[in-house]
Scaffold this motif. Sequence first.
Motif, PDB file in Angstrom:
ATOM      1  N   ASP A 520       3.347   5.015  -1.962  1.00 60.99           N
ATOM      2  CA  ASP A 520       2.123   4.652  -2.690  1.00 60.99           C
ATOM      3  C   ASP A 520       0.968   4.273  -1.778  1.00 60.99           C
ATOM      4  OD1 ASP A 520       3.752   5.046  -4.772  1.00 60.99           O
ATOM      5  OD2 ASP A 520       3.890   2.956  -5.421  1.00 60.99           O
ATOM      6  N   TYR A 532      -3.080   9.259  -4.034  1.00 58.27           N
ATOM      7  CA  TYR A 532      -1.870   8.486  -3.747  1.00 58.27           C
ATOM      8  C   TYR A 532      -0.923   9.356  -2.940  1.00 58.27           C
ATOM      9  CZ  TYR A 532      -3.400   5.415  -7.522  1.00 58.27           C
ATOM     10  OH  TYR A 532      -4.108   4.576  -8.316  1.00 58.27           O
ATOM     11  N   ASP A 534       2.982   9.491  -0.731  1.00 55.18           N
ATOM     12  CA  ASP A 534       4.170   8.966  -0.069  1.00 55.18           C
ATOM     13  C   ASP A 534       4.099   9.526   1.353  1.00 55.18           C
ATOM     14  OD1 ASP A 534       5.146   7.547  -2.131  1.00 55.18           O
ATOM     15  OD2 ASP A 534       6.628   9.024  -2.771  1.00 55.18           O
ATOM     16  N   LYS A 561       1.021   9.666 -10.102  1.00 48.88           N
ATOM     17  CA  LYS A 561       0.485   8.301 -10.219  1.00 48.88           C
ATOM     18  C   LYS A 561      -0.503   8.211 -11.371  1.00 48.88           C
ATOM     19  CE  LYS A 561       2.452   5.544  -7.701  1.00 48.88           C
ATOM     20  NZ  LYS A 561       2.932   4.251  -8.160  1.00 48.88           N
TER      21      LYS A 561
END
Lengths: 801, 135
Positions: A520, A532, A534, A561
């Motif tokens: 996030d 957003y 990862d 998200k």
Amino acid sequence: MELIDNGLERAFEIVAGTAPQAILIVNKLCKIVYSNPKVSLIFQYTTDELHGMLIERILPEFNIHESVLMQMLFLDEESIPNPEPIELITGITKKGIPFQLKLNVASIQPDVPHLKANLQNTLEENALKSEKDEQTIRLLSFSSAISRAIIKSKTEIELSNQLCRIAVEIGKFEICWVGLPDMVNNLHNPIAHYNATEQDKFVLTTFKFDNNGPTGTVMASGNYYLSNSFEKEPWTPELKNYLWSRGFRSYLVLSLKKHGRPHSTLNVYSNSKTIFTADQIEFLNGIAQDISDALDNLELEKMHTAAIKNQNDTAMLLNQAEAKAHIGSWRINFKTGISKKSDEACRIYGFEPTEDNVFKYEDWRTAVHPDDWGYVKQMDDEAALTLSNCIKFHRIVRPNGEIRNIGADSSFDVDDDGKPFGMHGLVYDLTDKLNSAAALNQSEANLRLIIDLLPQCILLKDINGEFIYANKNYCDLFGMKFEELVEKHWTEIHSSDKYNTINKHDAEVIRSGKATILRDFIFVDAKGNKRYFDVVKSPMLIAGSKKQAILGVLNDITDQKLAEEERVAILDDIVSRNKSLEQFSQMMSHNLRAPVANIMGISSVLELPNLTEKNKAELMEGITKSAHVLDNVIRDMNKILHLRESINVQREVVSFKDLVRELKVSLGDILENERGVIKTDFHEMPEYYSIKSYFHSIFLNLISNSIKFRRINVPPVIDISTKIHENGFELVFCDNGIGIDLEKYRDKIFGLYKRFHTSAEGNGIGLFMVKTQVEALGGSISISSVVNKGTEIRIYFNDNK
Amino acid sequence: MNKNSSPDIILVDDDPICNMLNELLIREMLPHSEITIFSNSLEAYHFLLDSLKNPIANTTIIFLDINMPIMSGWELLNELKEHITKARQYYKIYMLSSSLDPRDNDNAKTNPLVSGFFEKPLNRFDFLTTGDSHI
């Protein structure tokens, strides 16, 4: 497809290997040339089985575009929300089970023309890279030249001078000198040198060598001394600095012997660290031995014979090496006009080698590619003016029409008077090397393209945090081109509020030595969109340099998200709707039932025997009142229900001043009876584009409340104003009424059918309606109040258009 | 307790019609009871608080409406908590509501001050359950 062995390939493997999508690369023959592990998982074939398989076996509907070199397929199994329409395609597993997949295709057609544009550069680079073979050729030529020098030379000094010149001109060393060391005073005592500057000479003549240093060691042992890492030598910093400043990177001292004992030193310097391989040193040692022999041999004839034998040997070696390295040599005698080429040189030009390999100027003239003739002529003319050495890269046309790329170097042969009497040089065929370089470049271009096509953002930065590589998606995040990003430090492109997070993540990756995920990660891209990610980072070694670096892969989870946020918003909305439904049912259960219960009660009490007439009349009035209450409740309910539906009503410009004027008219009597005053100040925000009926209701309810809840014997004064804020505006209603004890009632103030005063009329719907309408318009409402002083209600709209 | 001595009755409800109905019904059932009516819960609270300071021997039955402005029936009981022992001794409190909310019934069962819960309108049978000892 051949993926080249460098950091990019590793990056590709990591990224494609861990990608959530199945990734396939298909060549124009419809064969699978690459598949990531996800493909095997989905289709149940092993990677080996997939490799070389026709794509139609697993994706029968897939159409290949023949114009495209390769195609990269991204297959999504899961239905991740994606705003762009994606082609659906049927896949067939190994067991023959069909299923649906989402397909994204990217074409891989690398831009080849830039390779052509860089041809000249590539040629030069490759000429420099001609590596060991060329070195060997040089050394052989060197040896051959030395042999000739030994034959010609009559004195030790002359031989030494020739030796130095040949070493520099043919051996391509930077400088060369021969020393006859003075072992008493530890002086180098140079007796011959070539290419040495005045300062070199000064250093050589004045520097006192150490007995354990190169000269001392060589003179004591008779072995050679090699240094190719000056920093490790126990020399004085002054000497090291001097050698560095001259650009020297390696230094070789060979022992020249007389009667088998070290007599003098042959010193060569090179600006390359790797010029002296073990073989080459062995070879140079051999030359030193030849010279030592020559020095030994006072009988010229004997020396001569040995040299001729040696020359023949080296000539043979030279021919073999030339053939092996595709390097030919040539010589031209200006006096006779005869040009001779070596066997390999003939082959390069496309002629069969013959006994004498005589080659006329005109033959050479026609061999040069017509387009390149101007360049070749110019280079030759310039070289001739100064009698300097020259390297040319150009194309030739063989008699059979084949075009080859060659490199050719040339040196003038100068007699004792300094007049040129001939030329000699080397010629090397670079066509194959160029082709392989082009293939290599193309392979790298393909790989870059593939990495650019990956949906992830990929970066590679060194241990200090400077970017080594980033793919297009990553560069796009910052609105930069790769050229702008590379070698920048990451702190230059990220905002400072991200420093802590990124530093921590990087430190963890380095500390653990493992791939580490940062979930996030929120980032605002160059276009201002909130994204957003990862972020998976893993440590890696850069191929070749063994330097540590961090590979980062950013998986864009913005869609998930946003979907999640939307879900939360929807959930909040549902919870709030549910709450109002609950309120609604409470209202049903109480306010609707209260009059009903009364009517029921009255009807049963009416049956009581001892009722007076007065009782009966009161009960009948009770029925009427209850019926009215019931009616009012039903009307209120209707209002509330209607309110929730009417949000799509046409919007218009609502003038607050006009609104208050209208309300004053409709409130007329009530306001006058109580000697009420409404003061307004709308200069900051005179009007608002919205739903007029809502504002009408909001104003009416709030003004009525202020009148209803006035203080006894205090005429109500209502102040209404607008205030502009940074992101919106506020409507403020202020009165001088009885106020509300907010400590007690804050939670209930806007509840349906909540009343806080017994002293005044009120059905408990007003503030509830106001709140519902304000919220329907996207605003918010707050209240502050002091008992017996007054109440202030603020309505905030997050918009000031 | 004297059979002839009827209990005192207090009605607390903001709805005048409801108060009138209950008064008529109680007069019918308990003709000798003294009935006090409060339409303002705050006033009722102060009265009850004062009564506890000088309690009369007779048990007082209170019919307490739940949904009232200023102070709901539950809030009133909450304020009486400090005097729970005395209140339990002298007051028999019945909650009264037109609400069909089952939570009110549950609350009535668990509140130690409450003897029972009645849905409006109050009727004769309800009176029978308030304790036949008084009737």
